[in-house]
Enzyme design. Structure first.
Site, short mmCIF file in Angstrom:
data_model
loop_
_atom_site.label_atom_id
_atom_site.label_comp_id
_atom_site.label_asym_id
_atom_site.label_seq_id
_atom_site.Cartn_x
_atom_site.Cartn_y
_atom_site.Cartn_z
N ASP A 25 2.66 3.41 8.12
CA ASP A 25 1.40 2.70 7.96
C ASP A 25 1.51 1.33 7.30
O ASP A 25 1.22 1.15 6.12
CB ASP A 25 0.43 3.55 7.14
CG ASP A 25 -0.97 2.95 7.17
OD1 ASP A 25 -1.86 3.51 6.55
OD2 ASP A 25 -1.14 1.91 7.83
N ASN A 57 1.02 7.48 2.60
CA ASN A 57 1.74 6.64 3.58
C ASN A 57 3.22 6.99 3.64
O ASN A 57 4.01 6.24 4.21
CB ASN A 57 1.62 5.16 3.20
CG ASN A 57 0.22 4.66 3.42
OD1 ASN A 57 -0.55 5.29 4.14
ND2 ASN A 57 -0.12 3.56 2.78
N ASP A 88 0.83 -1.21 0.00
CA ASP A 88 0.00 0.00 0.00
C ASP A 88 0.86 1.25 0.00
O ASP A 88 0.60 2.19 0.72
CB ASP A 88 -0.92 -0.03 1.24
CG ASP A 88 -2.04 0.99 1.08
OD1 ASP A 88 -2.68 1.32 2.08
OD2 ASP A 88 -2.23 1.46 -0.05
N THR A 103 -6.57 2.13 -2.26
CA THR A 103 -7.30 2.81 -3.36
C THR A 103 -6.74 2.21 -4.66
O THR A 103 -5.63 1.72 -4.69
CB THR A 103 -6.96 4.31 -3.38
OG1 THR A 103 -5.54 4.44 -3.46
CG2 THR A 103 -7.45 5.00 -2.13
N LYS A 152 1.67 4.57 -1.01
CA LYS A 152 1.09 5.70 -1.75
C LYS A 152 1.51 6.96 -1.02
O LYS A 152 1.92 6.88 0.15
CB LYS A 152 -0.43 5.56 -1.85
CG LYS A 152 -1.15 5.40 -0.55
CD LYS A 152 -2.65 5.22 -0.84
CE LYS A 152 -3.42 5.14 0.44
NZ LYS A 152 -3.92 3.83 0.75
#
Ligand SMILES: Cc1cc(Nc2nc(/C=C/c3ccccc3)nc3cc(N4CCN(C)CC4)ccc23)n[nH]1
Length: 273
Positions: free
Chosen positions: A152, A139, A134, A169, A136
């Site tokens: 995160d 984060n 994840d 997302t 992105k």
């Protein structure tokens, strides 16, 4: 020291830094040492309601075990009746994506420094059998020296086998994740391509009005480079070697660090410290 039993009395709570799905993050100071941390407060009933107890436990085990200059530290944790508290490293310059929104896009040198840092952090995570899944801008945090920190680990997994869980997302998800197929470490390589594009153009490559269109663009790898801003051929070459549908054909983390665009823009002292 890791074995100490922390409690809320050990901290003075400062301003709220942000609000996540399951609770807030506050600036805090450990009273005895004056050490500044970020305290992430998670409500137990939220965790129980979404049955995320095991995922939170895994996030904590993973982040506690990771020690890398570009990975945000989890120093420890404690809990009371209603809440779990994570004692996290404080990154003084906040969220990378706010810097990205403010400046619109990054210089090629800055983008390359961040990609090189992310690549080193991911190589470290992958050798510890951790896939973040994840990555992105939300984060990614910046410390007082502007050094990038991956935060995160809520969606990361300890993986020796292929994974099958949907998360995050769509913009940053690799085709095999969007298709909910088995996936492995190479999903993080794809995401490096997405981030590199977004750092240089200010928007992710497959952005669309509706999620269904983003989904379609990812599956087709519908990648195009606008004529402005004028981005170097080397940068486009690296992005094109990462945004490849066949995960086995994506440029490896090692090859990314050896890519001409990285070599040209990143002198090692920027990322080694
Ligand atoms: C875990 C952690 C956070 C952190 N540092 C910061 N987090 C967040 C926003 C955090 C957040 C948390 C949950 C959901 C959304 C945002 N915002 C921050 C904003 C900061 N500033 C100081 C610098 N200013 C230019 C902008 C505002 C500094 C540190 C921040 N260090 N460690």
């Amino acid at each position: 020291n890791p074995k100490k039993q922390w409690s809320l009395n050990d901290f003075e709570i400062g301003k709220p830094l942000g609000k996540g799905k399951f609770g807030r993050v506050y600036l805090a100071r450990e009273v005895k040492s004056g050490f500044i941390v970020a305290l992430k407060v998670i409500f137990k009933e939220q965790i129980e309601k979404y049955r995320l107890h095991h995922q939170l436990k895994r996030e904590m085990e993973i982040q506690t075990s990771l020690r890398h200059p570009n990975v945000l530290r989890l120093y420890g944790w404690f809990h009371d009746e209603e809440r779990i508290y994570l004692i996290l490293e404080y990154a003084h310059r906040g969220e990378l994506y706010r810097e990205l929104r403010k400046t619109g896009r990054l210089s090629e040198k800055q983008a390359a420094i961040y990609i090189a840092s992310l690549t080193q952090a991911l190589a470290y995570c992958h050798e510890k059998h951790v896939i973040h899944r994840d990555i992105k801008p939300e984060n990614l945090l910046l410390d007082h020296e502007g050094r990038l920190k991956i935060a995160d680990f809520g969606w990361s997994v300890q993986s020796r086998s292929k994974r099958h869980t949907m998360c995050g997302t769509l913009d940053y998800l690799a085709p095999e994740m969007v298709e909910n197929k088995a996936h492995d470490y190479a999903v993080d390589n794809w995401t490096l391509g997405i981030l590199c594009y977004e750092f240089l153009y200010g928007v992710p490559p497959f952005e669309a009005e509706r999620q269904t269109d983003t989904f379609r663009r990812i599956m087709k790898v519908d990648l195009s480079f606008p004529s402005t801003p004028d981005v170097s051929a080397e940068a486009k070459n690296l992005i094109s070697q990462l945004l490849v549908k066949d995960s086995s054909k994506r440029l490896s983390l090692q090859k990314i660090t050896e890519h001409p665009w990285i070599i040209k823009n990143v002198t090692s002292h920027d990322t080694i410290i």
